[in-house]
Design an enzyme around this catalytic site. Structure first.
Site, PDB file in Angstrom:
ATOM      1  N   LYS A 176       5.503  11.011  -3.664  1.00 27.97           N
ATOM      2  CA  LYS A 176       5.660  10.180  -2.466  1.00 27.97           C
ATOM      3  C   LYS A 176       5.560   8.705  -2.825  1.00 27.97           C
ATOM      4  CE  LYS A 176       3.283   8.893   1.789  1.00 27.97           C
ATOM      5  NZ  LYS A 176       3.006   7.536   1.233  1.00 27.97           N
ATOM      6  N   GLU A 179       3.512   3.468   1.194  1.00 28.78           N
ATOM      7  CA  GLU A 179       4.144   2.971   2.433  1.00 28.78           C
ATOM      8  C   GLU A 179       4.722   1.574   2.253  1.00 28.78           C
ATOM      9  OE1 GLU A 179       0.944   3.663   2.139  1.00 28.78           O
ATOM     10  OE2 GLU A 179      -0.099   1.767   2.412  1.00 28.78           O
ATOM     11  N   LYS A 308     -11.087   8.450   3.525  1.00 26.77           N
ATOM     12  CA  LYS A 308     -11.423   7.024   3.656  1.00 26.77           C
ATOM     13  C   LYS A 308     -10.945   6.397   4.966  1.00 26.77           C
ATOM     14  CE  LYS A 308      -7.202   5.298   1.482  1.00 26.77           C
ATOM     15  NZ  LYS A 308      -6.554   4.784   0.263  1.00 26.77           N
TER      16      LYS A 308
HETATM   17  C1  CAP Z   1      -3.437   7.302   0.485  1.00 28.08           C
HETATM   18  C2  CAP Z   1      -2.369   6.347   0.978  1.00 28.08           C
HETATM   19  C3  CAP Z   1      -1.885   6.696   2.375  1.00 28.08           C
HETATM   20  C4  CAP Z   1      -2.976   6.902   3.391  1.00 28.08           C
HETATM   21  C5  CAP Z   1      -2.458   6.556   4.791  1.00 28.08           C
HETATM   22  C6  CAP Z   1      -2.886   4.907   0.960  1.00 28.08           C
HETATM   23  O1  CAP Z   1      -3.756   6.969  -0.836  1.00 28.08           O
HETATM   24  O2  CAP Z   1      -1.249   6.377   0.139  1.00 28.08           O
HETATM   25  O3  CAP Z   1      -1.028   5.626   2.758  1.00 28.08           O
HETATM   26  O4  CAP Z   1      -3.342   8.252   3.385  1.00 28.08           O
HETATM   27  O5  CAP Z   1      -3.431   6.887   5.733  1.00 28.08           O
HETATM   28  O6  CAP Z   1      -2.049   4.057   0.700  1.00 28.08           O
HETATM   29  O7  CAP Z   1      -4.069   4.724   1.276  1.00 28.08           O
HETATM   30  P1  CAP Z   1      -5.039   7.691  -1.495  1.00 28.08           P
HETATM   31  P2  CAP Z   1      -3.130   8.069   6.770  1.00 28.08           P
HETATM   32  O8  CAP Z   1      -4.726   9.162  -1.618  1.00 28.08           O
HETATM   33  O9  CAP Z   1      -5.208   7.034  -2.836  1.00 28.08           O
HETATM   34  O10 CAP Z   1      -6.192   7.429  -0.584  1.00 28.08           O
HETATM   35  O11 CAP Z   1      -2.744   9.243   5.904  1.00 28.08           O
HETATM   36  O12 CAP Z   1      -4.427   8.238   7.497  1.00 28.08           O
HETATM   37  O13 CAP Z   1      -2.031   7.616   7.654  1.00 28.08           O
HETATM   38 MG    MG Z   2      -0.199   4.789   1.047  1.00 25.48          MG
END
Ligand code: CAP
Ligand code: MG
Length: 415
Positions: A176, A179, A308
């Site tokens: 993936k 974002e 987190k």
């Molecule tokens: C998680 C992540 C996701 C978060 C988004 C980040 O990384 O890629 O974007 O899960 O939150 O950028 O933090 P980690 P949610 O696995 O390293 O934490 O899924 O709650 O929308």
């Molecule tokens: Mg992310």
């Protein structure tokens, strides 16, 4: 003045099956709860701040009705003709528009929307659904795994491709993009997808496992169409869209084009917490789940309850159930649990959300003492242990990679 708003209050009214129902949490500011509720119903349907010289009977029939008030919780019934078929932005301009800014309210939260079949029937919903995705990836009996290369952005194409190879070879199903990774100068979209798809094909041959790439096409709408076409040309199964920052209109257009291109949509929800987190004002994430499923995303981030990100366990569980439960003709959405996850938390997540989920671990894979490949192996081992009903500690005795992950993180719940 008050009398005008009270025309929208019909306590005891019984909504008909084809009316759309909203549950609001209303905090009046200097007016009665009845007047505040009437103002919400007025402003979100046909009214304005004052009485009007004329209001023909035909338009009266479009007036929303407050039919239940229980403390701060207010239920409003909306005639279905208020809403244009298949148009999510217009729906939100009505039931989630001006009303949030009204001076007569201290706070307002849209807690839930009950959509009648009359409204839902105009939407495709998910193209694949959970079974469809499982058939594509040939994974039936366990949670799917995903990982985001970390650091979030900064790798060039060669570096990114190497992380992809290590993760997929270690057993990750879905690679993936983060974002905020789209097509920056150091990793242009076209170059990245060309290289990663080559690696995907090599790893599929080597492992015999299906692999896919959640490639982030987030951009302006036209560019997303172009990128989706490119993704399909490479034979990938998914596109990823940051659905909140890209917007509902863009998501509806992407869904249309993915129908033709036979592409699944992975929905990231970055920015949702700007309006879902405050329990007194904004919009419940449960409403976002319903909108996303109506439009037809295949995967949707719902939280972890243990990681987190904010989001109480019971809420996260409800969001996952909203993704999967029977809803007229709409296929279910694969809930994605992500945010601070690592092997030590896998049993908690599966206990909370069940195995019909996608588990994403970024730091929890790439932060493994021996790096990405072993982090992916450890994540799969944690899932294997849970699915076999064996404790992680016991499984770690025979599985070095899992043991190393537990030595680093144990069952740490990151803040
Ligand atoms: C998680 C992540 C996701 C978060 C988004 C980040 O990384 O890629 O974007 O899960 O939150 O950028 O933090 P980690 P949610 O696995 O390293 O934490 O899924 O709650 O929308
Ligand atoms: Mg992310």
């Amino acid at each position: 003045m008050t009398e005008w708003y009270l025309e929208f209050v019909k306590l005891g009214y019984k909504p008909s099956d084809d009316e759309l129902i909203c549950l609001f949490r209303v905090e009046p500011d200097g007016v009665s709860i009845e007047e505040a509720a009437g103002r919400v119903a007025s402003e979100s349907s046909v009214g304005t701040w004052t009485t009007l010289a004329k209001l023909p009977e035909r338009i009266r029939r479009l007036m929303a009705k407050v039919y239940e008030i229980d403390g701060n919780y207010v239920k409003v019934a909306y005639p279905i003709d208020l809403f244009e078929e298949g148009n999510i932005p217009q729906l939100l301009s009505s039931i989630a528009g001006n009303i949030f800014g009204m001076r007569a309210l201290k706070n307002l939260r849209l807690e839930d929307v009950v959509f009648p079949k009359e409204y839902v029937k105009h939407f495709r919903g998910p193209k694949f659904g959970i079974d469809g995705i499982r058939n594509v990836l040939k994974v039936k009996d366990r949670p799917l795994t995903a990982t985001v290369p970390k650091p979030k952005v900064g790798f060039d194409v060669d570096e990114y491709a190497e992380v992809a190879r290590e993760a997929w070879m270690g057993g990750i199903d879905l690679l993936k993009d983060d974002e905020n990774l789209t097509g920056q100068s150091f990793i242009r979209f076209e170059k990245r997808i060309e290289r990663v798809m080559k690696i995907r094909d090599e790893v599929e041959k080597e492992t015999g496992e299906r692999k896919s790439y959640l490639v982030n096409i987030t951009s302006d709408c036209r560019e997303m169409m172009r990128r989706a076409k490119l993704v399909a040309d490479y034979g990938n199964e998914y596109v990823m869209v940051d659905i909140i920052t890209a917007g509902w209109s863009a998501l509806q257009s992407v869904r249309d084009v993915c129908e033709e291109l036979n592409l699944a949509i992975h929905a990231h929800r970055a920015m949702h917490a700007a309006f879902t987190r405050n329990e007194r004002h904004g919009i419940s994430f449960g409403v976002i789940v319903k909108l996303s499923r109506l439009i037809g995303v295949d995967n949707l981030h719902v939280g972890t309850g243990v990681g987190k990100m904010a989001g109480k366990a019971e809420e996260v569980k409800r969001y996952a159930e909203l993704c999967r439960k029977e809803w007229y003709h709409l296929k279910p959405v694969f809930p994605v649990s992500s945010g601070g996850l690592h092997p030590g938390l896998i049993p908690d997540v599966i206990d909370l959300l069940g195995p019909d989920i996608i588990i994403q671990a970024g730091g929890g894979v790439h932060g493994h003492p021996r790096g990405t490949y072993y982090g992916a192996v450890a994540l799969r081992q944690a899932i294997e242990a849970k699915m076999k009903g064996i404790s992680l500690e016991e499984y770690a005795e025979e599985h070095k990679e899992l043991r190393e992950a537990l030595e680093k993180w144990g069952h740490l719940r990151p803040k």
